[in-house]
Design an enzyme around this catalytic site. Sequence first.
Site, PDB file in Angstrom:
ATOM      1  N   TYR A   1       0.824  -1.215   0.000  1.00  9.58           N
ATOM      2  CA  TYR A   1       0.000   0.000   0.000  1.00  9.58           C
ATOM      3  C   TYR A   1       0.858   1.265   0.000  1.00  9.58           C
ATOM      4  O   TYR A   1       0.435   2.298  -0.496  1.00  9.58           O
ATOM      5  CB  TYR A   1      -0.910   0.033   1.233  1.00  9.58           C
ATOM      6  CG  TYR A   1      -2.243  -0.637   1.030  1.00  9.58           C
ATOM      7  CD1 TYR A   1      -2.322  -1.967   0.641  1.00  9.58           C
ATOM      8  CD2 TYR A   1      -3.433   0.064   1.249  1.00  9.58           C
ATOM      9  CE1 TYR A   1      -3.544  -2.581   0.475  1.00  9.58           C
ATOM     10  CE2 TYR A   1      -4.656  -0.548   1.085  1.00  9.58           C
ATOM     11  CZ  TYR A   1      -4.711  -1.871   0.694  1.00  9.58           C
ATOM     12  OH  TYR A   1      -5.924  -2.470   0.538  1.00  9.58           O
TER      13      TYR A   1
ATOM     14  N   ASP B   1      -6.401  -7.131   3.652  1.00  9.44           N
ATOM     15  CA  ASP B   1      -7.527  -6.455   3.002  1.00  9.44           C
ATOM     16  C   ASP B   1      -8.458  -7.502   2.393  1.00  9.44           C
ATOM     17  O   ASP B   1      -9.675  -7.477   2.596  1.00  9.44           O
ATOM     18  CB  ASP B   1      -6.983  -5.517   1.920  1.00  9.44           C
ATOM     19  CG  ASP B   1      -8.089  -4.770   1.201  1.00  9.44           C
ATOM     20  OD1 ASP B   1      -9.015  -4.289   1.881  1.00  9.44           O
ATOM     21  OD2 ASP B   1      -8.034  -4.672  -0.038  1.00  9.44           O
TER      22      ASP B   1
END
Length: 370
Positions: A143, A251
């Site tokens: 990320y 996620d």
Amino acid sequence: MASNKTLLILPGDGIGPEVMSEVRRVMDWMDRRRAVSFGVTYGKVGGAAIDEAGTPLTDETMADAMSVDAVLLGAVGGPKWDSLPFEQKPERGLLRLRKEMDLFANLRPAICFDALVDASSLKPDLVAGLDILIVRELTGGIYFGEPRGVETLPDGQRRGFNTQNYTSGEIRRVAEVAFELARKRDNRLCSVEKANVMESGVLWREEVSALHGEQFVDVELSHMYADNCAMQLVRQPKQFDVIVTDNLFGDMLSDEAAMLTGSLGMLPSASLGGVDATGRRKALYEPVHGSAPDIAGQEMANPIATLLSFAMSLRYSFDLADDAELIETAVKNVLAGGLRTADIIQPGKAKVSTTVMGGSLVRELDKLAA
Ligand code: IPM
Ligand code: MG
């Protein structure tokens, strides 16, 4: 008297503001009936902040978030802002909060409420009583890894690239949170990576094992590849107690786990930073579900995930575990009584609006506290 418990509410976009209003009713109830008051301030994040200030999170709101005991966030995003350039999208506001507050440990419980066993896409016996906790690393990995970007190659092709990287410190601090949480539960931790193909996964496994040997030998530790974990979650989800994994795998696996429970609209999350010298830790609480723009403003949203996120803040930021439990019991009782918002409606149950659900929860709290 000014409250010594400070809370910044960022309702955000879509259904965020409407579910947050219902949580506010519960806060007001706590003030009245439990003599627990919060110094509440409001701010904007995501599309709401873009519309007002041209950025998904202003520096002032960022500073407010850094100064309070806890942030409670609704949801961000919607079609209105989808075509904005990557750096200006609503999601960037959320990612900035996570990164600058250094909220490295994201706790995502996946609990199957008894009343909703039939809402799962899995057979009832596979999910009845399900209670797992995914601890997702939230400020590292792909990320945020550099280098990242899109470049044009000499032959005219374009190449997009992101970097997965983890330091031993980043791995250890999130694993430590997961080990400690496992100790308070069924004492089992499963660490998830792809050590078969990724060097960062090899390091992840080595560091978690080393930490286990140094400080947590009493906790039962296992390791699993992320693809296998995705499969095991639908095959036999109750085999897990606590799962610790990186940002991207977390996620995906947390969405999968959430859906198993048949109640995406019910699941809360907490994102925690490290404990500072004064014993305080920065924290942000938000529902796992998104902004659901398709049903926004129609009194259809389920306020329970956001309410349970507030309950998590009572437990992890305000040392009010009894009040957290009270709220959780109220949720169970209202569901057992047959009330359902549209997302969890079942045959024979009463479909109610967002505000009716909120009002029923407050009435249930009244009964419980009587
Ligand atoms: C989540 C969301 C976010 C993420 C998005 C909105 C940036 O999917 O919290 O799981 O990918 O982390
Ligand atoms: Mg997600």
